[in-house]
Scaffold this active site. Structure first.
Site, short mmCIF file in Angstrom:
data_model
loop_
_atom_site.label_atom_id
_atom_site.label_comp_id
_atom_site.label_asym_id
_atom_site.label_seq_id
_atom_site.Cartn_x
_atom_site.Cartn_y
_atom_site.Cartn_z
N GLU A 86 -66.87 5.91 78.78
CA GLU A 86 -67.56 5.33 77.62
C GLU A 86 -68.23 4.00 77.96
OE1 GLU A 86 -64.63 6.85 77.50
OE2 GLU A 86 -64.43 8.01 75.63
N ALA A 115 -67.68 13.34 73.62
CA ALA A 115 -68.34 13.45 72.32
C ALA A 115 -69.82 13.71 72.58
CB ALA A 115 -68.17 12.14 71.57
N GLU A 126 -59.73 12.76 75.89
CA GLU A 126 -58.92 12.38 74.73
C GLU A 126 -58.42 13.61 73.97
OE1 GLU A 126 -62.14 9.82 73.41
OE2 GLU A 126 -60.78 8.12 73.44
N GLY A 143 -64.30 11.83 75.11
CA GLY A 143 -63.60 12.58 74.06
C GLY A 143 -62.96 13.85 74.59
#
Ligand code: CO8
Length: 257
Positions: A131, A65, A111, A108
């Site tokens: 993260e 992200a 993911e 992300g």
């Protein structure tokens, strides 16, 4: 639509969607999410498309992200906007979706790859859920899909240490379906996608739906669901054609492609 963060291309019945924020290693920001949602909806609705390949650059599938966009958020805004819920559009895509991953697939990015139906990795790929190093936990399925894919021990190792694993370890662990030399990545993913797109589309979509059920329900429920879909296919012309072609020793010409 003029796209700023993605490139798209169609080759026959396959759509290729390329993440394209090279200056940020394809970090996933809200603009990219909006464009990806629109693009997937567009190809999902296009009868001429039977499979989609999602890929990035040689250096990064996606490095997570967008940290710069995320950093100033507070709890209330994250909660009110249900931050990252929009990404479920990727896992809700009903047509077969292959992730072709080279370079970094972190946070992300990992993911996002796991939201696809399977991952083909270049030997340069690096997967991780870093993260914890940023003071957060995975927010888009990292603790859930990764655990289902690689088991508790390795998921805990990756999420708690934030370390990266290479493509060979990712294949050994069950996260990726195949590892290929980097210069063969797109061709391999295309070949798989073309093969899938040559079959009956509703059948391929039912395969996807049924395999995904395995993560959600008990074995008994999953088997019942599979059998009901299986029975329903005897109402289709494609079942007659597929089996008829085998008996006639010819290539099947599926109607619903
Ligand atoms: N967000 C924003 N910018 C990024 C990101 C990111 N995730 N990753 C890289 N960039 C930017 C860098 O800031 C840099 O920009 P600039 O040139 O303006 O300084 C540029 O991309 C190139 O990066 P580096 O110079 O760092 O490149 P290196 O080759 O030295 O390092 C790494 C590559 C190791 C991948 C490094 O960039 C890195 O560690 N990136 C961050 C990885 C990370 O922590 N990812 C997890 C993010 S958190 C997350 O994903 C939460 C998931 C929740 C749900 C997500 C829904 C989408």
């Amino acid at each position: 639509m003029a796209l700023k963060t993605l490139k798209t291309e169609t080759r026959g019945r396959v759509a290729i969607v390329t993440l394209n924020r090279p200056d940020a290693l394809n970090a996933l920001n809200s603009e990219l999410l909006g464009e990806l949602r629109e693009t997937l909806a567009h190809f999902s609705a296009d009868d001429k498309i039977g499979a989609i390949v999602l890929t990035g650059s040689e250096k990064a599938f996606a490095a997570g992200a967008d940290i710069k966009e995320m950093q100033p958020k507070d709890y209330v805004s994250a909660y009110l906007e249900d931050l990252f819920e929009g990404w479920s559009a990727v896992s809700n895509t009903r047509k077969p979706l292959i992730a072709a991953v080279a370079g970094y697939a972190l946070g992300g990015g990992c993911e996002l790859a796991m939201m696809c139906d399977f991952i083909i990795a270049a030997d340069t790929a690096k997967f991780g859920q870093p993260e914890i190093t940023l003071g957060i936990i995975p927010g888009m399925g990292g603790t859930q899909r990764l655990t289902r894919a690689v088991g508790k021990a390795k998921a805990m190792d990756l999420c708690l240490t934030g370390r990266m694993m290479d493509a060979e370890e990712a294949e050994r662990s069950g996260l990726v379906a195949r590892v290929v030399p980097a210069d063969e990545l797109l061709a391999t993913a295309m070949k798989a996608a073309e093969k899938i797109a040559g079959f009956s589309l509703p059948v391929a979509m039912m395969v996807k739906e049924s395999v995904n059920r395995a993560d959600e329900v008990t074995l008994a429920e999953g088997l019942r669901f599979e059998r009901r879909l299986f029975h329903s296919l005897f109402a289709t012309e494609d079942q007659k054609e597929g089996m008829g072609a085998f008996i006639d020793k010819r290539k099947a010409q599926f109607k619903h492609r």
